[in-house]
Scaffold this active site. Structure first.
Site, PDB file in Angstrom:
ATOM      1  N   GLU A 197      37.047  -3.531 -20.661  1.00  0.00           N
ATOM      2  CA  GLU A 197      36.483  -3.158 -21.965  1.00  0.00           C
ATOM      3  C   GLU A 197      36.154  -4.396 -22.819  1.00  0.00           C
ATOM      4  O   GLU A 197      36.751  -4.620 -23.885  1.00  0.00           O
ATOM      5  CB  GLU A 197      37.431  -2.233 -22.720  1.00  0.00           C
ATOM      6  CG  GLU A 197      37.577  -0.876 -22.060  1.00  0.00           C
ATOM      7  CD  GLU A 197      38.370   0.125 -22.913  1.00  0.00           C
ATOM      8  OE1 GLU A 197      39.082  -0.308 -23.830  1.00  0.00           O
ATOM      9  OE2 GLU A 197      38.272   1.323 -22.649  1.00  0.00           O
ATOM     10  N   GLU A 210      38.266   5.310 -16.745  1.00  0.00           N
ATOM     11  CA  GLU A 210      39.494   5.751 -17.426  1.00  0.00           C
ATOM     12  C   GLU A 210      39.201   6.996 -18.243  1.00  0.00           C
ATOM     13  O   GLU A 210      38.163   7.076 -18.904  1.00  0.00           O
ATOM     14  CB  GLU A 210      39.975   4.708 -18.453  1.00  0.00           C
ATOM     15  CG  GLU A 210      40.406   3.390 -17.935  1.00  0.00           C
ATOM     16  CD  GLU A 210      40.808   2.464 -19.099  1.00  0.00           C
ATOM     17  OE1 GLU A 210      41.028   2.949 -20.227  1.00  0.00           O
ATOM     18  OE2 GLU A 210      40.874   1.256 -18.870  1.00  0.00           O
ATOM     19  N   HIS A 213      51.448   6.748 -24.215  1.00  0.00           N
ATOM     20  CA  HIS A 213      50.162   7.199 -23.666  1.00  0.00           C
ATOM     21  C   HIS A 213      50.451   8.006 -22.411  1.00  0.00           C
ATOM     22  O   HIS A 213      51.254   7.613 -21.577  1.00  0.00           O
ATOM     23  CB  HIS A 213      49.305   5.974 -23.324  1.00  0.00           C
ATOM     24  CG  HIS A 213      47.857   6.276 -23.122  1.00  0.00           C
ATOM     25  ND1 HIS A 213      47.384   6.943 -22.019  1.00  0.00           N
ATOM     26  CD2 HIS A 213      46.783   5.988 -23.889  1.00  0.00           C
ATOM     27  CE1 HIS A 213      46.064   7.051 -22.123  1.00  0.00           C
ATOM     28  NE2 HIS A 213      45.669   6.486 -23.255  1.00  0.00           N
TER      29      HIS A 213
HETATM   30  C1  GAL Z   1      41.483   1.715 -22.994  1.00  0.00           C
HETATM   31  C2  GAL Z   1      42.005   0.516 -22.246  1.00  0.00           C
HETATM   32  C3  GAL Z   1      43.277   0.807 -21.489  1.00  0.00           C
HETATM   33  C4  GAL Z   1      44.229   1.582 -22.359  1.00  0.00           C
HETATM   34  C5  GAL Z   1      43.556   2.829 -22.843  1.00  0.00           C
HETATM   35  C6  GAL Z   1      44.438   3.688 -23.706  1.00  0.00           C
HETATM   36  O1  GAL Z   1      40.719   1.347 -24.081  1.00  0.00           O
HETATM   37  O2  GAL Z   1      41.045   0.023 -21.346  1.00  0.00           O
HETATM   38  O3  GAL Z   1      43.846  -0.411 -21.076  1.00  0.00           O
HETATM   39  O4  GAL Z   1      44.585   0.781 -23.451  1.00  0.00           O
HETATM   40  O5  GAL Z   1      42.445   2.491 -23.613  1.00  0.00           O
HETATM   41  O6  GAL Z   1      43.766   4.854 -24.151  1.00  0.00           O
END
Ligand code: GAL
Length: 642
Positions: free
Chosen positions: A146, A303, A354
């Site tokens: 990201e 993700e 998370h």
């Molecule tokens: C994304 C990131 C991950 C994790 C995720 C949590 O932005 O790439 O490493 O932090 O969010 O939602």
């Protein structure tokens, strides 16, 4: 063409004692995981001290994956420089617009223009690539993570020098820059390149051209970092594709079109925003954007979350079945990989709250059952891989325009271009019509209808592109405050919207931002924005109480150009969009009741899958193009092949 849907998530075994790793891969196999992203945040353990590398533990991770037939998206760990980096090179840490130096102890703690960061990032990339170039688990390079999520803008002296170099390469002379930025205003004329700064905090508004160019420069600096790593990887592993996970539709600081042009395959991340009324429509926007960025080809969802995230004010857990609906909605819109952050829920660290594929509570959980069931279902849907989503409609989006409109000195701060693009997309979603997103200068020839919800800034070639599209028979609908300024954020004179007065057959003499809703002759309403417009050649289709035009239609070549001078409420907008879809003959792939999403993926040989996703609490009947009626139970997803 791939013959499986990639399924898995970020695996961060370094967060756990090695005894858990065998169990991890055994459970991965049980859940149908065939792909994981590894090494994303491993820099401080792979290079514990500057120039000292420790790959022993990571060799075992990669070997374990290969032995279990699980492929790796192998990351370059450059998104989080270790503490030694900040200690040794404090000047390479980011500086905010107020001149505050940020410290290490989080992630992305580096200035994107720092040569020393680039040197260290390329060195660890080279180490990783050299070591694993022939490893059987290596499937894809996951470069960085990201880009720009936390450090998109740095205002330090190094960035200032890089910004000036960028400006010199974009402007033939200092006078050309002074002209583009309108520096005669407020006595800002630059006599020397060295006087130009990033838009650091100032007593009042900064110069709009300076701000816009700084945002372009900052995005380019991140793209350049990607290219530097990618080129090194290409040299060392010529056959292995590379990507970086974008945040399409969520973060607008990085120009996704510019990034996408450099990726071997587009990948993106998506997280539901709990505060949104219908977050699954925002999901569809992000998925449509990712597919469009990849030129319509299948893309990778790198993700998303199995349940709650941990970075919103209130982090809602997903309801039973929501994980599946979300995943299959991405699949329906062209994803060939369904992946999560992360595999095993963390015990410690900033993201311990998370959700993950394997929750803190272990396998006896809703999340684990749904994760395992999804793995089995995706294995059964392997035939979908490689197929495409075809759209007749495109929505134009451009980061430069968003950045320019972001300058605070506007007629109204309430007209949000990103929200408008999403609202127009939502109207199509509700009508069951799949759309692409397109760059204003992109190829529009395959579309029947092009929507321009909010394109304040458009270049001359972007303006001509839309004109060409309509002249050749296309239909367009342009929203208010579009086509207003040139690529330097300078007003196009002679009546708004200067870029498209002729195309639209309308000239606007003044903007009238609104305090509240305003009634239209049709019975609909507008809010936030209105314009005093005159139809020059357009026909007026709706008016304000004053009789001035609110909606117009102009015939142009073989096509037609509609224009709205206000921000219509959702119902009125839906009606106008239904009208232009009918005019352009853009239709849904199936008939479905409200709240039921229908999208088709097709192979060139005619095999196709219709996804029907019921987001409502009641059973629904979908009627396919061939007249077949299919019941989709409340909250269920049906994939109909044919
Ligand atoms: C994304 C990131 C991950 C994790 C995720 C949590 O932005 O790439 O490493 O932090 O969010 O939602």
């Amino acid at each position: 063409m791939p013959d499986v849907i990639a399924y898995g998530g970020d695996w961060n075994p370094e967060q756990w004692p090695e005894e858990t790793w065998e169990q991890d891969v055994a459970l991965m196999r049980e859940a149908g995981v065939n792909r994981v992203s590894v090494g994303v945040f491993s820099w401080s353990l792979l290079e514990p001290a500057e120039g000292v590398f420790d790959f022993g533990w990571f060799d075992r991770v990669m070997d374990l994956l290969a032995a279990n037939g699980i492929a790796a998206n192998l990351a370059t760990p450059t998104a989080s420089p270790p503490p030694w980096f900040g200690d040794a090179y404090p000047e390479a840490l980011p500086l905010d617009s107020a001149g505050r130096r940020l410290h290490h102890g989080s992630r992305q703690g580096f200035c994107p223009s720092s040569p020393i960061y680039r040197e260290k990032a390329l060195r660890v990339t080279e180490q990783v690539a050299t070591r694993y170039r022939d490893h059987p688990a290596l499937a894809l390079w996951h470069v960085h993570n990201e880009y720009g999520c936390h450090n998109a803008h740095c205002y330090c002296d190094t960035s200032a020098a890089a910004f000036r170099a960028w400006l010199r390469s974009h402007y033939a002379s200092l006078e050309a820059l002074n002209d583009a930025w309108g520096t005669a205003f407020w006595s800002q004329h630059y006599g020397e390149w060295a006087q130009i700064l990033p838009p650091r905090d100032t007593p009042s508004f900064t110069n709009p051209g300076q701000q816009l160019d700084f945002r372009r420069f900052s995005s380019d600096a991140l793209v350049e970092l990607y290219i530097a790593e990618r080129d090194l990887l290409r040299e060392l592993t010529p056959g292995v594709p590379a990507t970086t996970n974008l945040m399409a539709g969520a973060h607008w600081d990085m120009d996704c079109w510019a990034f996408a042009a450099e990726l071997d395959v587009v990948s993106t991340d998506h997280y539901l925003i709990g505060a949104r009324a219908e977050p699954h429509i925002d999901l569809a926007f992000a998925a449509d954007y990712a597919r469009s960025l990849n030129g319509g080809r299948p893309w990778l969802l790198m993700e998303h979350s199995t349940s709650a995230v941990n970075w919103q004010p209130r982090n809602r857990a997903k309801a039973p079945g929501e994980l599946r609906r979300n995943s299959l909605a991405h699949l329906a819109r062209g994803a060939d990989a369904i992946m999560f952050f992360q595999w095993r829920a963390a015990r410690a660290g900033a993201e311990k709250w998370h959700s993950a594929m394997l929750p803190h509570a272990g396998v006896g959980t809703k999340v684990w059952r749904e994760v395992s069931a999804l793995g089995a279902e995706l294995a059964g849907l392997a035939e979908v891989a490689g197929s495409r989503v075809n759209a007749d409609v495109a929505i134009l989006v451009d980061h430069s325009s968003v950045w320019a409109q972001d300058h605070p000195a506007q007629p109204s701060s309430e007209l949000d271009p990103v929200e408008e693009a999403k609202r127009w997309h939502a109207a199509l979603w509700r009508a069951g019509i799949t759309c692409d997103l397109a760059h204003p200068e992109g190829d529009l020839t395959g579309y029947r209808l092009v929507l321009v919800p909010a394109l304040y800034l458009v270049s001359d070639s972007g303006a001509a592109n839309l004109e060409r599209f309509v002249r050749a028979g296309g239909v367009t609908l342009v929203g208010p405050y579009s086509g207003i300024v040139d690529e330097h954020d300078r007003v196009r004179l002679g009546g708004y919207p200067g870029a498209w007065r002729d195309l639209l057959g309308v000239t606007v003499e003044e903007f009238f931002p609104l305090d509240g809703p305003i009634r239209l002759a049709s019975g609909g309403s507008g809010s936030v924005w209105s314009e005093v417009a005159h139809a020059t050649s357009a026909k007026v289709l709706d008016t304000y109480a004053t009789g001035e035009p609110a909606w117009t239609r102009n015939v142009w070549g073989d096509g037609a150009a509609h224009y709205l001078t206000t921000r219509l409420d959702d119902d009125a907008l839906a009606e106008v969009i239904a009208t232009v879809c009918a005019e352009a003959e853009a239709r849904p792939p199936a008939t479905s009741p409200p709240g039921v999403e229908v999208v088709r993926r097709s192979h060139p040989d005619g095999r196709s899958h219709l996804f029907a996703i019921n987001h409502t609490a009641g059973d629904a009947v979908v009627t396919t193009a061939s007249g077949e009626s299919v019941t989709v139970a409340a909250g269920d997803v049906r994939v109909i092949s044919g």
